[in-house]
Design an enzyme around this catalytic site. Structure first.
Site, short mmCIF file in Angstrom:
data_model
loop_
_atom_site.label_atom_id
_atom_site.label_comp_id
_atom_site.label_asym_id
_atom_site.label_seq_id
_atom_site.Cartn_x
_atom_site.Cartn_y
_atom_site.Cartn_z
CE LYS A 111 -5.85 4.02 0.10
NZ LYS A 111 -5.62 3.11 -0.62
CE LYS A 198 1.97 4.08 -0.77
NZ LYS A 198 1.07 3.03 -0.95
CE LYS A 201 -1.96 1.44 -7.40
NZ LYS A 201 -1.55 -0.01 -7.36
P1 TYM Z 1 -1.18 -1.82 -4.05
O1 TYM Z 1 -1.79 -2.09 -5.24
O2 TYM Z 1 -1.40 -0.46 -3.24
O3 TYM Z 1 0.37 -2.04 -4.06
C1 TYM Z 1 0.89 -3.15 -4.55
C2 TYM Z 1 2.22 -3.48 -3.80
O4 TYM Z 1 2.98 -2.42 -4.27
C3 TYM Z 1 3.77 -1.96 -2.83
N1 TYM Z 1 4.15 -0.55 -2.94
C4 TYM Z 1 5.10 -0.31 -2.73
N2 TYM Z 1 6.21 -0.73 -2.46
C5 TYM Z 1 7.47 0.19 -2.21
N3 TYM Z 1 7.40 1.75 -2.50
C6 TYM Z 1 5.99 2.09 -2.97
N4 TYM Z 1 6.09 3.34 -2.82
C7 TYM Z 1 5.01 1.29 -2.90
N5 TYM Z 1 3.63 1.47 -3.32
C8 TYM Z 1 3.10 0.44 -3.20
C9 TYM Z 1 2.60 -2.12 -1.98
O5 TYM Z 1 3.11 -2.38 -0.74
C10 TYM Z 1 1.73 -3.60 -2.57
O6 TYM Z 1 2.94 -4.72 -2.02
N6 TYM Z 1 -3.73 -4.50 -0.95
C11 TYM Z 1 -2.80 -4.64 -1.75
C12 TYM Z 1 -3.02 -5.59 -2.84
C13 TYM Z 1 -3.48 -6.93 -2.77
C14 TYM Z 1 -2.50 -7.99 -1.93
C15 TYM Z 1 -3.28 -9.10 -1.89
C16 TYM Z 1 -0.90 -7.87 -1.77
C17 TYM Z 1 -4.55 -7.46 -2.69
N7 TYM Z 1 -4.38 -8.86 -2.13
C18 TYM Z 1 -2.88 -10.30 -1.28
C19 TYM Z 1 -0.40 -9.14 -1.18
C20 TYM Z 1 -1.36 -10.20 -0.88
C21 TYM Z 1 -2.39 -3.19 -2.18
O7 TYM Z 1 -3.13 -2.41 -1.91
O8 TYM Z 1 -1.57 -3.15 -3.09
#
Ligand code: TYM
Length: 330
Positions: A111, A198, A201
């Protein structure tokens, strides 16, 4: 009984990838464990956005969580920014983490490279310290398991490293060491237009991802126009047939069927049939979620549910923070 947490950032809409990678595993674990599910709105600040848009995304995300089936009696659902202990612990963790280990995180490297071609001048500091806030989200609740997609595994490993380091310094009972909970097959749902990437969003191409708020007919069109290959052979082979394998994975996750059984089900059928049946299961999911979403979004009932979650998360996290402060000498 295990303690389990996950969060989703509100940088965009919630996608089918988020559902299959994080929400669905949480729902599957909901009945037998102590669950925490939160909206990672502070993490979303790393990506600049308009205040009105951010507020709308937070409101939509909270209605989506309950619409997906989180039961407030079993899962504490809350908004991260409403529970101040998260940022307080994040600061403490920042002081026990090096710039070296944070700048080695793949997500930071990817990023920050996109944001700046000349050093770090235009890269927000929050992008670097993002994983320490994430570690705080987890360590405040003595979590055992964190359901996440593949892209977040490295951040959970870092959380364990920070926790181990601080346990060695301040006492073994300071932090519980969390483990990631990932299903290798469903942990990476791919982009519908470029199945080597991947599903995200933040993609510029709306046809690349399915939002949980897409109208079912729109989602169907996206699946019908998803990129496959010219072989017309339904086989699970993520390396050579990423598009077809991704559709098989989506079907398998949503129907709770093994990949092998799904492949047998489609044996001898063509891609048109595969796409149409995948669209059927996705549309059914979206209809169910959206019906509940529409009755909840913006209501007092939703705010009351979030207040309950906020209160419980605040009680638990304040108690933990007090203990941490004592142990580290504050
Ligand atoms: P974020 O918002 O990018 O994504 C949320 C969750 O969805 C999963 N994910 C996917 N899984 C399968 N296929 C995909 N294409 C896909 N895109 C996203 C991500 O791996 C994630 O589990 N940093 C985290 C949010 C967060 C968090 C935490 C998670 C903040 N604090 C504490 C667990 C524990 C994030 O960016 O998620």
């Amino acid at each position: 009984m295990k303690k389990i947490i996950t969060g989703i950032t509100t940088t965009g809409t919630i996608t089918l990838g988020n559902y299959i990678g994080a929400i669905k595993p949480m729902l599957d674990l909901q009945n037998d464990n102590e669950m925490f599910m939160f909206i990672a709105d502070l993490h979303a600040l790393v990506t600049p956005s308009d205040a009105k848009d951010l507020r709308l995304r937070i409101s939509n995300a909270s209605a989506i969580y309950f619409a997906c089936g989180f039961d407030p009696k079993r899962t504490t659902v809350f908004i991260q920014s409403e529970v101040p202990a998260h940022t307080q612990l994040a600061w403490i963790l920042n002081c026990h983490t090096t710039i070296g280990e944070l700048s080695r995180m793949t997500q930071f490297k990817d990023k920050s490279a996109k944001k700046s071609s000349n050093g770090t001048e235009t890269v927000p500091t929050g992008l670097l310290t993002y994983p320490t806030l994430m570690a705080a989200d987890i360590l405040l609740y003595d979590i055992d398991l964190v359901p996440v997609g593949k892209d977040q595994k490295q951040h959970i490993e870092l959380t364990r490293n920070i926790a181990t380091r601080m346990n060695n310094k301040y006492g073994k009972d300071l932090f519980t060491l969390p483990k990631e909970y990932t299903n290798d097959v469903t942990a990476k749902i791919m982009d519908l237009q470029d199945p080597t990437k991947k599903m995200s969003k933040s993609s510029d191409n709306q046809k690349s991802f399915i939002s949980l708020l897409d109208k079912p007919e729109v989602a169907r069109k996206k699946i019908n126009s998803s990129v496959t290959d010219s072989e017309n052979l339904i086989k699970y082979d993520p390396v050579n047939k990423p598009g077809v394998s991704n559709l098989i994975t989506i079907y398998s996750a949503l129907k709770n069927e093994k990949i092998d059984d799904v492949v047998k089900h489609f044996d001898g059928k063509n891609y048109g049939v595969l796409k149409s049946e995948v669209a059927d299961v996705v549309c059914e999911l979206l209809e169910n979620i959206q019906t509940k979403f529409n009755t909840l979004v913006g209501t007092k009932e939703l705010r009351d549910l979030l207040d309950r979650g906020k209160q419980r998360a605040t009680e638990i996290s304040n108690k933990k923070l007090k203990l941490i402060n004592e142990k580290i000498g504050l």
